[in-house]
Write a protein that holds these residues in place. Structure first.
Motif, PDB file in Angstrom:
ATOM      1  N   THR A   1       0.764  -1.579   0.045  1.00 33.80           N
ATOM      2  CA  THR A   1       0.428  -0.076   0.174  1.00 33.80           C
ATOM      3  C   THR A   1       0.646   1.695   0.033  1.00 33.80           C
ATOM      4  OG1 THR A   1      -1.525  -1.302   1.211  1.00 33.80           O
ATOM      5  CG2 THR A   1      -1.617   1.271   0.579  1.00 33.80           C
ATOM      6  N   GLY A   2       1.027   2.218  -1.283  1.00 31.04           N
ATOM      7  CA  GLY A   2       1.104   3.084  -1.257  1.00 31.04           C
ATOM      8  C   GLY A   2       2.954   3.495  -1.734  1.00 31.04           C
ATOM      9  N   VAL A   3       3.769   1.613  -1.726  1.00 22.75           N
ATOM     10  CA  VAL A   3       4.691   1.569  -1.665  1.00 22.75           C
ATOM     11  C   VAL A   3       4.746   0.467  -3.062  1.00 22.75           C
ATOM     12  CG1 VAL A   3       5.945   2.339   0.631  1.00 22.75           C
ATOM     13  CG2 VAL A   3       5.429   0.337  -0.040  1.00 22.75           C
ATOM     14  N   ASN A   4       6.268   0.694  -3.796  1.00 22.32           N
ATOM     15  CA  ASN A   4       6.215  -0.665  -4.839  1.00 22.32           C
ATOM     16  C   ASN A   4       7.906  -0.813  -4.956  1.00 22.32           C
ATOM     17  OD1 ASN A   4       6.390  -1.984  -7.252  1.00 22.32           O
ATOM     18  ND2 ASN A   4       6.392  -0.149  -8.139  1.00 22.32           N
ATOM     19  N   PRO A   5       8.131  -1.513  -3.464  1.00 17.86           N
ATOM     20  CA  PRO A   5       9.279  -2.152  -3.157  1.00 17.86           C
ATOM     21  C   PRO A   5      10.680  -2.624  -3.588  1.00 17.86           C
ATOM     22  CG  PRO A   5       8.106  -3.133  -1.660  1.00 17.86           C
ATOM     23  CD  PRO A   5       7.089  -1.934  -2.990  1.00 17.86           C
TER      24      PRO A   5
ATOM     25  N   CYS B   1       6.663  -6.604  -7.259  1.00 20.44           N
ATOM     26  CA  CYS B   1       5.928  -6.691  -7.324  1.00 20.44           C
ATOM     27  C   CYS B   1       5.826  -7.264  -9.107  1.00 20.44           C
ATOM     28  CB  CYS B   1       4.811  -5.218  -7.876  1.00 20.44           C
ATOM     29  SG  CYS B   1       2.539  -6.019  -8.211  1.00 20.44           S
ATOM     30  N   ASP B   2       6.275  -6.718  -9.739  1.00 18.80           N
ATOM     31  CA  ASP B   2       6.478  -7.013 -11.933  1.00 18.80           C
ATOM     32  C   ASP B   2       7.221  -8.240 -11.263  1.00 18.80           C
ATOM     33  OD1 ASP B   2       6.432  -4.312 -12.162  1.00 18.80           O
ATOM     34  OD2 ASP B   2       8.180  -4.129 -12.700  1.00 18.80           O
ATOM     35  N   LEU B   3       8.486  -9.032  -9.688  1.00 22.07           N
ATOM     36  CA  LEU B   3       8.454  -9.987 -10.110  1.00 22.07           C
ATOM     37  C   LEU B   3       8.147 -11.112  -9.769  1.00 22.07           C
ATOM     38  CD1 LEU B   3      11.348 -11.508  -9.869  1.00 22.07           C
ATOM     39  CD2 LEU B   3      11.327 -11.023  -7.029  1.00 22.07           C
ATOM     40  N   TYR B   4       6.533 -10.567  -8.931  1.00 19.86           N
ATOM     41  CA  TYR B   4       5.506 -11.214  -8.433  1.00 19.86           C
ATOM     42  C   TYR B   4       4.690 -11.838  -9.830  1.00 19.86           C
ATOM     43  CZ  TYR B   4       1.475 -13.070  -6.202  1.00 19.86           C
ATOM     44  OH  TYR B   4      -0.373 -14.063  -6.147  1.00 19.86           O
TER      45      TYR B   4
END
Length: 294
Positions: A223-227, A264-267
């Motif tokens: 939420t609110g981040v893209n680690p 997130c992209d990796l997931y």
């Protein structure tokens, strides 16, 4: 992204299954105790139990359908392995456990023909932490569906997405795993997923230089981040392990992944068929020995 998913879906491993002699009648042909199978990375070993039983049924020293006093499980080098992880994850973990793991994963696998060597054994009681293999046709399906319920909750904050599937959709979803139907799998899994996940369903295998391993399932809030992977370093490692992004390599779906990749992209590109993203972290060792066949 769909092409990457398809490549992951179509990935395969060579698996050699040895049957413990106690399964077979005396005088059984030696070759019957060794089965060679080409197995998708994205499946469970237990899905091949009907094939295994069929191959050896005429030489069995007991009736597995009626013998309720025996437990069955898989081992590698006399170490029990869990069927409830995807085959590819098991293979990556066994590489990580290898005492001759080299500096980089790609160097280790270059020009190598790797074989996952496992043994089907039985006993009066299962090893600790191992889910024994039953004869039930629904054992693995129920487990897999439970995994997706967890994934749905982690992604969305509830399990409504998967619980609202119709009976036909649920059957189609599981059938896509058995029949290797990529189109059906993507169609149904897309109904459970969200493009804006609350958390990332991730399971991490960590292998220390000593060879000791552990499993971690950190809570990764989105939420609110893209680690990136590097950003969750503190969520993955224990401070007393002496391990960090500086002395570990990341393996996902059999390939080495940079720490700077967006999680997130990796997931969504490399998550497994049970909805979880599996990461294998291996402590770097500086030696040049060849990798033994697994």
């Amino acid at each position: 992204m769909d092409e990457v998913k398809r490549l992951v879906w179509n990935g395969e491993l060579n698996v050699l299954v040895s049957i413990d002699p106690s399964f077979l009648m005396k005088g059984s042909p030696r070759e019957i105790a060794v089965l060679r199978i080409r197995v998708p990375r994205e499946t469970y070993l237990i899905n091949y139990m009907p094939f295994i039983w069929k191959k050896i049924k005429n030489f069995l020293s007991f009736d597995p359908l009626n013998d309720n006093e025996k437990y069955f499980w898989f081992e590698h080098n006399k170490i029990p392995i869990s069927w409830n992880y995807p085959v590819g994850v098991l293979f990556d973990g066994l590489l990580g456990r290898s005492s001759t793991f080299a500096t980089t994963f790609e160097d280790q696998l270059k020009d190598e023909i790797t074989i996952l060597r496992i043994r089907l054994v039985m006993g009066d009681s299962p090893p600790p932490t191992i889910i024994p293999i039953t004869i039930s046709k629904t054992q693995v399906e129920k487990y897999w569906f439970h995994q997706w319920k967890q994934v749905c909750f982690i992604l969305n904050g509830s399990s409504k997405g998967i619980m609202s599937l119709s009976v036909n959709e649920s059957r189609k979803f599981w059938s896509s795993i058995i029949t290797r139907n990529f189109h059906d799998f993507i169609e149904i899994s897309s109904k459970i997923s969200t493009s804006r996940p609350r958390h990332i369903p991730i399971i991490v295998q960590i292998f220390k230089a000593s060879g000791i391993s552990r499993i971690s399932q950190p809570t990764i809030r989105m939420t609110g981040v893209n680690p990136t992977l590097k950003d969750i370093e503190e969520d993955v490692f224990n401070t007393d392990e002496g391990m960090s992004a500086n002395n570990c390599i990341v393996i996902c779906q059999g390939i080495e992944i940079p720490w700077e990749i967006v999680l997130c992209d990796l997931y969504f590109k490399l998550r497994s068929f049970d909805g979880f993203l599996y990461i294998t972290l291996v402590s770097i060792k500086n030696n040049d020995k060849a990798l033994p066949e697994l």
